[in-house]
Design an enzyme around this catalytic site. Structure first.
Site, mmCIF file in Angstrom:
data_model
loop_
_atom_site.group_PDB
_atom_site.id
_atom_site.type_symbol
_atom_site.label_atom_id
_atom_site.label_comp_id
_atom_site.label_asym_id
_atom_site.label_seq_id
_atom_site.Cartn_x
_atom_site.Cartn_y
_atom_site.Cartn_z
ATOM 1 N N GLY A 476 0.732 -1.219 -0.011
ATOM 2 C CA GLY A 476 -0.031 0.028 0.005
ATOM 3 C C GLY A 476 0.805 1.292 -0.154
ATOM 4 N N GLU A 705 7.702 4.154 8.371
ATOM 5 C CA GLU A 705 7.300 4.129 9.577
ATOM 6 C C GLU A 705 7.899 5.261 10.342
ATOM 7 O OE1 GLU A 705 8.285 -0.450 10.680
ATOM 8 O OE2 GLU A 705 9.258 -0.159 8.847
#
Lengths: 739, 329
Positions: A476, A705
């Site tokens: 994604g 992240e």
């Protein structure tokens, strides 16, 4: 509030073009791109998992008479009849397994929701009905559930796994004792589950000796080699197909029990078997983020300069395997600490094995550090932004290794200007709008820049068409898009004419889609293959159509193919071979010679009703610097999603446990809360230009992240600013504020 | 899900005559199909009433002050009715704040009031203990995870929370339920539709086998000063931690009439009559609102994780009262 839109940032310096996603059309039209959608040869049989109703004990009897009688049932596999399997190593011990526990290995139950049977039938409905009718009797024990539960033993991480003492610098006790201001506080983070929209599906079929798996995977080469070992077959006979993954967040890298069981069932039945587990099963057949506690002591002198930083980190983990994250070596590198100390501890219970979850160590560890930074700034009477800027560092204080680049201060400046931070009045409860208390809070965001070896194959046609092949993964994030962009920019061709192939173990190997390594590592290999092509055409940079055609004419060919292997600086180039063996060596972060991190600054506004205390977050601002940005559009999406995740992590997300029974209670997405649109009116993303010529070929840092790190510390500080109540245990619950 | 028979009812009368103890009516299906998939409900027969077009079951009708709402009206249709919103906003607020747009488009009001609890121990058949699902087996929520559970109307056998929102408005406004039963049509006060768990939590309602809800009648639906306040963990698509449906009539600062329903805190739709008695004919102030809230939660029974609902429930009610008093009549 006025209508707001979370629009993409404009094109910026040191960035590629904000082109649309490679798979945009398929995504918005429901294209069949996920593992469970893919066609199989012949009519598949359908699986249904039966999972344990207890967290600890043994199966005393299985009565399958009623289940077998359901029309269409083809197979009931339990520990009594499972075909043989080889042992599986876990990710932490050099394998790919979620756990070393054998699938259907015996009557022992080690955690809630352990797979105890696989039922296969002609239809999903028949398999499910049989599953409901499988009668299993247990001898139930009393589980050790979480921190503080009877039977839980705490040891240092080093005692359990032989390493993990935490970094040390100087005499932290003396540094704290000599400090003018000291914060000493305990912070906790809860169990969280990935809750990817795509379930943990597996489809398997055999063609002769060759096994094909359609399964969402963050690491197809690792899965192929690891599963082959477990099944006792040649890795060349395993084909993993995972073109797109419908959410992974770390949960789809390791192989759990379901995969070998479905492969065995397909072999035994001689036809494809398809398994789609239920949402609640996905809470226990895969991993999760384990609960943590952090005891932080942080000091500064009278001018606000940091002195000592001590961090004792407690992680909960499974009695099956001691999965843990650590993370103190990274937090120790964040500011100009004079002394660092602390230790790491593991407590174990009758639980399934945890696994990576988006920013595994940073989410709990940086939450604790940044919360303590906010608390210490207040004690020192300083603005939290000025406090951080004062304590910025150009080197990792623990070993002196310089940052290759670090733009944290610039991020704070940009975020503060956009957010209007200077209008913040520092006293708690000093800002309000009618019945609503307003609080503003901030935090640093950070993530280590890690890289791995990668390979890639690029085919260039004389007419300007190209194909790039690498077993990287798109979870994604936009991997297809930026891999294609790399080829386009490097060779000077239209990205729309480039075919990108990923997520297939028949392609040249790429790294695990974890640790935010894909962009930095894979684009480096792709760029290297492109450079090899250019060299063959005697060019040194992107070529015009005419030059390229002329070069092909000179060579006398209509297509050129180049394969490249890339390894990060400082790593033995032979390490690329590890990829072919299903492994992946990492380099980066807080290294011996270089310190490599991406940074960001986040600011949030909360509004809390004076009376009923519900918390709303009308706006958030994040400014991030992460080297060259391949595509501002996909990067914006990563940052946006990250900050929303971070907000949810602070206020919504927690897996509730029945402590007595050792079971997850809110195991569905109606009651496991993630943010809805109504929860996130406005998120402003700023991309701060940063150039890093040292870090890798394209000067890229991973960003997947980054943005969800630290957000929780900004939120809890905003809650304190609004109410005067310090919440240190996440998520913030309304009942904690009814004081 | 287990095999079942499916039939479409040609008329309400046919549906009722066909129904028996092993059958369930199917309208929107948002609770029914969910619980069948979870293996909690195992009906032998589904009688599909979703295509019934009887005007008395599908229309929203006004007659003077009275409002009659057919049981087959969707949540979305009533929520979007501008006339009802103007004359009695608590009836529409409570629907807007419930479920999701998708569910509101599917779910019918007759089924909405019969929505089942979200108690995890009820909804997950792998737990042995649940008196509501398996009478006599015990209640795992008592010593389990009970943050979301009820503090009013509980028993030693069950603390499952009634999850709905709209029902709080109905019970506050003295709604009447029209039912077609095996013996013909009948009307019962909405307040008597649900049963407190007592020692039989498996018996949810006073409906007899085959009873089909056809409409809800609100005899006096002229409450322009009314509102539904719902406190929840997130802004949308979450069940109430606490909620209050409040309707007021004011004579200056004095309360001439008041209706209060409470949600998220009780085992059934909950009318706070003691709180109403405190306020009736009194001047509405922070003090009297607080006294009313104390009265409303005087009988609360709390457990390990849900004690906060007493304080939150009181604050919710006080805020709802003060906010409602501030509305234009």
């Amino acid at each position: 509030m006025a209508d707001v839109t979370n629009t993409a940032a404009p094109t910026m310096a040191n960035a590629g073009k904000p082109i649309a996603r490679y798979e945009a059309r398929q995504k918005v039209t429901g294209g069949k791109i996920y593992g469970d959608d893919l066609a199989v040869p012949g009519k598949p049989a359908h699986g249904w998992l039966v999972t344990s109703a207890i967290a600890k004990g043994t199966i005393t009897a299985i009565d399958d008479s009623a289940a077998k009688a359901v029309p269409g049932v083809l197979m009931i596999m339990t520990h009594e009849n499972r075909p043989p399997l080889q042992p599986m190593k876990t990710f932490s011990t050099g394998g790919i397994g979620l756990t070393s526990q054998e699938p259907l290995g015996g009557p022992e139950i080690a955690h809630d929701g352990q797979i105890v049977a696989l039922i296969v039938a002609e239809t999903f409905e028949a398999a499910r009905e049989a599953g409901r009718k499988l009668d299993i009797s247990y001898n139930e024990g009393r589980p050790a559930t979480t921190f503080g539960s009877p039977g839980v033993v705490r040891k240092t991480t080093k005692e359990v796994v032989g390493r993990g003492g935490g970094p040390t610098l100087g005499d932290v006790e003396a540094a704290l004792a000599g400090s003018t201001h000291v914060v000493e506080a305990e912070y906790s983070t809860p169990v969280q589950h990935h809750n990817t929209i795509e379930m943990f599906t597996t489809t398997a079929f055999w063609e002769g000796d060759r096994l094909t798996l359609h399964e969402p995977s963050q690491f197809v080469w690792g899965a192929k080699v690891g599963l082959a070992k477990q099944l006792g077959i040649d890795p060349d006979n395993v084909h993993y197909v995972s073109p797109f993954v419908g959410g992974a967040f770390g949960a789809k890298a390791a192989i759990g029990h379901r995969t070998p069981l479905v492969a065995l069932a397909a072999k035994q039945l001689g036809r494809p078997v398809k398994l789609v587990p239920t949402r609640d099963q996905c809470f226990t057949i895969a991993g999760y983020r384990q609960e943590t506690k952090s005891k932080v002591r942080l000091g500064c002198d009278a001018e606000g300069r940091l002195t000592g930083y001590s961090h004792e980190l407690d992680e909960f983990t499974s009695l099956l395997d001691p999965y843990h994250n650590g993370g103190l070596e990274n937090s120790a590198a964040m500011y100009a600490f004079k002394a660092v100390g602390g230790d790491m501890f593991l407590s174990r219970g009758d639980r399934n094995v945890p696994v990576f979850m988006r920013s595994p160590p940073e989410v709990p560890v940086i939450y604790a550090l940044e919360s303590a930074m906010n608390e210490l700034a207040e004690k020192a009477g300083m603005d939290p932004v000025a406090f951080r800027k004062l304590n910025d560092t150009r080197v990792n204080p623990v070993n002196g290794a310089p940052y290759t680049s670090r733009s944290l201060n610039e991020c704070f400046d940009e975020a503060a200007a956009s957010f209007g931070w200077s209008r913040r009045t520092p006293a708690p409860r000093s800002m309000r709008d009618g019945d609503w208390l307003i609080g503003w809070g901030c935090s640093m965001a950070t993530y280590p820049t890690s890289m791995t070896p990668a390979t890639a194959r690029v085919t260039l046609n004389a007419n300007g068409g190209a194909k790039v092949e690498v077993a990287a993964h798109d979870v994604g994030t936009g991997a297809y898009t930026i891999i294609g962009q790399t080829v386009g920019e490097r060779l000077g061709i239209d990205p729309r004419r480039i075919i990108v192939q990923c997520g297939d173990s028949d392609l040249p190997p790429g790294p695990v889609s974890g640790g935010s390594v894909t962009t930095a590592s894979v684009t480096s290999a792709v760029a290297k293959a492109c450079d090899q092509l250019l060299a063959k055409m005697s060019a040194s940079g992107p070529m015009s159509d005419e030059d390229r055609r002329a070069a092909f004419d000179r060579i006398g060919s209509n297509a050129l193919i180049e394969y490249a292997e890339w390894t990060p600086a400082g790593m033995d180039p032979k390490q690329a071979k590890t990829l072919y063996e299903g492994g992946v060596p990492f380099a980066g972060g807080a290294g011996e010679d270089r310190t490599m991190f991406a940074f960001g600054a986040e600011m949030v506004e909360v509004r809390i009703n004076e009376r009923t205390r519900e918390i709303r977050v009308p706006r958030m601002t994040g400014a991030f610097a992460a080297g060259h940005i391949m595509n501002p559009r996909t990067a914006h999406s990563q940052y946006l999603g990250g900050m929303i995740w971070g907000m949810g992590s602070a206020l919504l997300e927690a897996t509730e446990m029945d402590r007595l029974r050792g079971r997850y209670v809110n195991d569905n997405i109606a009651e496991y809360l993630v943010a809805t649109n109504a929860d996130i009116p406005q998120v402003d993303i700023i991309m701060v230009p940063e150039q890093d010529d040292e870090i890798n070929v394209l000067g890229v840092k991973g960003i997947g992240e980054l943005a969800n790190v630290g957000t929780a510390a900004a939120i809890t500080d905003a809650v304190y600013h609004a109410t005067g109540v310090r919440i240190r245990d996440l998520p913030v619950r309304i009942e904690q504020l009814l004081v | 899900m287990r095999p079942f028979q499916y039939e479409r009812a040609a008329s309400p009368a046919r549906a009722v005559s066909s129904a028996d103890a092993g059958s369930k009516y199917h309208a929107g299906g948002t609770t029914l199909i969910d619980l069948m998939k979870l293996d909690v409900w195992r009906p032998e027969r589904l009688i599909d009433i979703s295509a019934l077009k009887e005007p008395r079951m599908t229309r929203i009708e006004r007659n003077g002050k009275a409002l009659r709402i057919g049981s087959m009206v969707t949540m979305a249709a009533l929520a979007g009715d501008e006339g009802v919103r103007r004359s009695c906003p608590v009836l529409t607020d409570s629907l807007w704040l419930a479920a999701s747009a998708q569910l509101r488009n599917m779910a019918r009001l007759g089924g909405n009031v019969l929505q089942m609890t979200r108690c995890s121990y009820y909804r997950d058949t792998s737990y042995d203990q649940c008196n509501k699902r398996a009478p006599g087996s015990g209640c795992a929520a008592l010593d389990g995870s009970n943050r979301h559970h009820a503090i009013l109307g509980t028993s030693d056998a069950c603390i499952a929370t009634y999850p709905g929102d709209w029902a709080q408005a109905l019970i506050a406004l003295d709604a009447v339920v029209e039912i077609l039963g095996k013996d013909g049509p009948k009307s019962v006060p909405f307040a008597t539709l649900h049963r407190q768990p007592g020692n039989r939590p498996d018996v949810e309602t006073t409906l007899a086998a085959g009873d089909l809800i056809t409409a809800f009648v609100i005899p006096d639906a002229d409450w322009a000063r009314s509102k539904y306040l719902k406190i929840r963990d997130r802004e949308s698509y979450a069940f109430a931690l606490t909620s209050a449906a409040v309707a007021l009539r004011m004579d200056g600062d004095a309360v001439s009439d008041v209706r209060i329903g409470l949600g998220g805190v009780a085992t059934v739709p909950w009318r706070a009559t003691a709180a109403e008695a405190v306020l009736k004919n009194a001047a509405l102030s922070e003090d009297t609102a607080q006294q009313a809230a104390e009265a409303a939660f005087a009988g609360a029974n709390t457990l390990e994780h849900n004690a906060y609902k007493v304080e939150l429930g009181k604050r919710t009610l006080v805020r709802a009262l003060m906010d409602t008093a501030g509305m234009e009549a």
